[in-house]
Scaffold this motif. Sequence first.
Motif, mmCIF file in Angstrom:
data_model
loop_
_atom_site.group_PDB
_atom_site.id
_atom_site.type_symbol
_atom_site.label_atom_id
_atom_site.label_comp_id
_atom_site.label_asym_id
_atom_site.label_seq_id
_atom_site.Cartn_x
_atom_site.Cartn_y
_atom_site.Cartn_z
ATOM 1 N N LYS A 1 -23.091 26.101 0.212
ATOM 2 C CA LYS A 1 -22.580 25.257 -0.579
ATOM 3 C C LYS A 1 -21.451 25.377 -1.280
ATOM 4 O O LYS A 1 -20.414 24.729 -1.140
ATOM 5 C CB LYS A 1 -23.789 24.984 -1.366
ATOM 6 C CG LYS A 1 -23.321 23.968 -2.537
ATOM 7 C CD LYS A 1 -23.346 22.533 -2.195
ATOM 8 C CE LYS A 1 -22.930 21.641 -3.483
ATOM 9 N NZ LYS A 1 -21.927 20.614 -2.892
ATOM 10 N N ILE A 2 -21.205 26.599 -1.567
ATOM 11 C CA ILE A 2 -20.134 27.104 -2.710
ATOM 12 C C ILE A 2 -18.766 26.994 -1.495
ATOM 13 O O ILE A 2 -17.689 27.119 -2.119
ATOM 14 C CB ILE A 2 -20.458 28.187 -3.380
ATOM 15 C CG1 ILE A 2 -21.615 28.006 -4.518
ATOM 16 C CG2 ILE A 2 -19.139 28.954 -3.963
ATOM 17 C CD1 ILE A 2 -22.124 29.422 -5.264
ATOM 18 N N ILE B 1 -17.777 25.503 0.903
ATOM 19 C CA ILE B 1 -17.288 24.298 1.220
ATOM 20 C C ILE B 1 -16.380 24.020 -0.096
ATOM 21 O O ILE B 1 -15.164 23.392 0.203
ATOM 22 C CB ILE B 1 -18.221 23.301 1.481
ATOM 23 C CG1 ILE B 1 -19.170 23.602 2.550
ATOM 24 C CG2 ILE B 1 -17.452 21.880 1.590
ATOM 25 C CD1 ILE B 1 -20.403 22.460 2.686
ATOM 26 N N GLU B 2 -16.746 24.203 -1.231
ATOM 27 C CA GLU B 2 -15.851 23.516 -2.460
ATOM 28 C C GLU B 2 -14.807 24.614 -2.552
ATOM 29 O O GLU B 2 -13.611 24.258 -2.932
ATOM 30 C CB GLU B 2 -16.698 23.785 -3.629
ATOM 31 C CG GLU B 2 -17.884 22.815 -3.556
ATOM 32 C CD GLU B 2 -18.890 22.744 -4.794
ATOM 33 O OE1 GLU B 2 -19.912 22.168 -4.936
ATOM 34 O OE2 GLU B 2 -18.456 23.752 -5.823
ATOM 35 N N ILE C 1 -12.576 25.662 -0.220
ATOM 36 C CA ILE C 1 -11.701 25.400 0.602
ATOM 37 C C ILE C 1 -10.580 24.966 -0.134
ATOM 38 O O ILE C 1 -9.287 25.209 0.053
ATOM 39 C CB ILE C 1 -12.110 24.445 1.455
ATOM 40 C CG1 ILE C 1 -13.097 24.919 2.542
ATOM 41 C CG2 ILE C 1 -10.693 23.534 2.352
ATOM 42 C CD1 ILE C 1 -13.927 24.103 3.590
ATOM 43 N N TYR C 2 -10.871 24.017 -1.320
ATOM 44 C CA TYR C 2 -9.944 23.444 -2.073
ATOM 45 C C TYR C 2 -9.101 24.449 -3.002
ATOM 46 O O TYR C 2 -7.937 24.043 -3.517
ATOM 47 C CB TYR C 2 -10.511 22.287 -3.032
ATOM 48 C CG TYR C 2 -10.807 20.762 -2.156
ATOM 49 C CD1 TYR C 2 -9.786 20.042 -1.777
ATOM 50 C CD2 TYR C 2 -12.007 20.685 -1.772
ATOM 51 C CE1 TYR C 2 -10.013 19.082 -1.002
ATOM 52 C CE2 TYR C 2 -12.392 19.478 -0.906
ATOM 53 C CZ TYR C 2 -11.238 18.720 -0.484
ATOM 54 O OH TYR C 2 -11.539 17.689 0.265
#
Lengths: 160, 251
Positions: free
Chosen positions: B129-130, B132-133, B135-136
């Motif tokens: 989950k973490i 994916i975030e 990436i930004y």
Amino acid sequence: MITTTHIWQALEEVKDPELPHVSVVEMGIVRDVQLEADRVHVKMTPTFSGCPALDVMRHDIAAKVRELGFTQVTVETVLHPPWTSDWIADSARDKLQQLGIAPPIRHGGNLIPIAFLDVATCPRCGSSNTILKNAFGPTLCKSLWYCHECQDGFEQFKAL
Amino acid sequence: MNAHHQSALAQKLLFLADDELILAHRNSEWTGHGPILEEDIAFTNIALDEMGHAATWHRLRQELTGEEVDTAVFFRDPAAYRNVQLVELPNSDWAFSMLRQYLFDVYELVHLAQLAASSYRPLAEAAAKIRIEEIYHLRHTAAWVTRLGLGTAESNQRMQAALDTHWPYAHQLFVEMPEDAVLAEMGTAVSPTSLLDEWQQITTAHLTQANLIIPTNHTPPTTDRADHTDHLTSLLAEMQSVARQYPTAVW
């Protein structure tokens, strides 16, 4: 006799505090509703992990189920599968558009190219003559854009 | 899971949570002080993300130890914190904070990719989950490393100074603690030492392209996560003051 269908319907009234009018069901935040005798168990999943609205939504979900007369209500936070903006329903995408927020591009599980693509359609005039001004915005879920046609800024819900 | 394994896992979750929390706090000090409005907003968002990740790790730890997240964060003394010293160093200029976040972002992406394969399901799910975030974050900080490294003579010099300071500290992230060895043996989490090569390759390639020189000193000032600088004491004194003054407050 209240069924899970009624509970799902009631949860349509629980809104995302940072996106007025958009419900937690349309956002794909509510993952499952289980009803066993007089006990209700709701599974929700966070959009962005650090979203300060999560606690409010968790509280509002439990409160809404209690309004239906249930006293034993639990709201569990699950992380798998991880929330994706692809789960945002078409109805919610329309509402985002009306709020002046460009909906996220559907990426079908392949986020990285989308996160780097820098394409957004202006929610006001529909032009794609737009430019990313900031990948981070007023909330964790939004980026800031500028439309060359309208000569004004707008927000986009980030793909996740 | 036996008691030995479980206590190693709880401690590993503390490493993860404390690194993220203290870095988030440092970054949050830029709120209202960013060099330009967009960056003020961006860094505040990144801080909030990292704080959310710290909370995620703490909730997993709570499942194992029973200790409430707020208790662990607000009522634990500096000596019981297990973050690396990299994240507790006080901010100086913008380059200092941006470069630190970049080095940490690469570490996180390399680390989370491995943790997502953990045999302990809650850890694997949280890591996925973490990741994916994150990436930004890396997209943002990597772009700023390039921009500042290739910018003006002054921006390059400031980035180089930041790199010279952070590079040895960053290597503490890859020091294997006794708990890491236990978890690696059980297949619960990789040893951080196994991540070093990939981290060095990615950061070295990017920093070099940004006209920055990789420091020769790879030795962190400490190899023990229980060792802290005095800066952590003052950071926690501020961060914990309201909770300790009003322990029964609800918000």
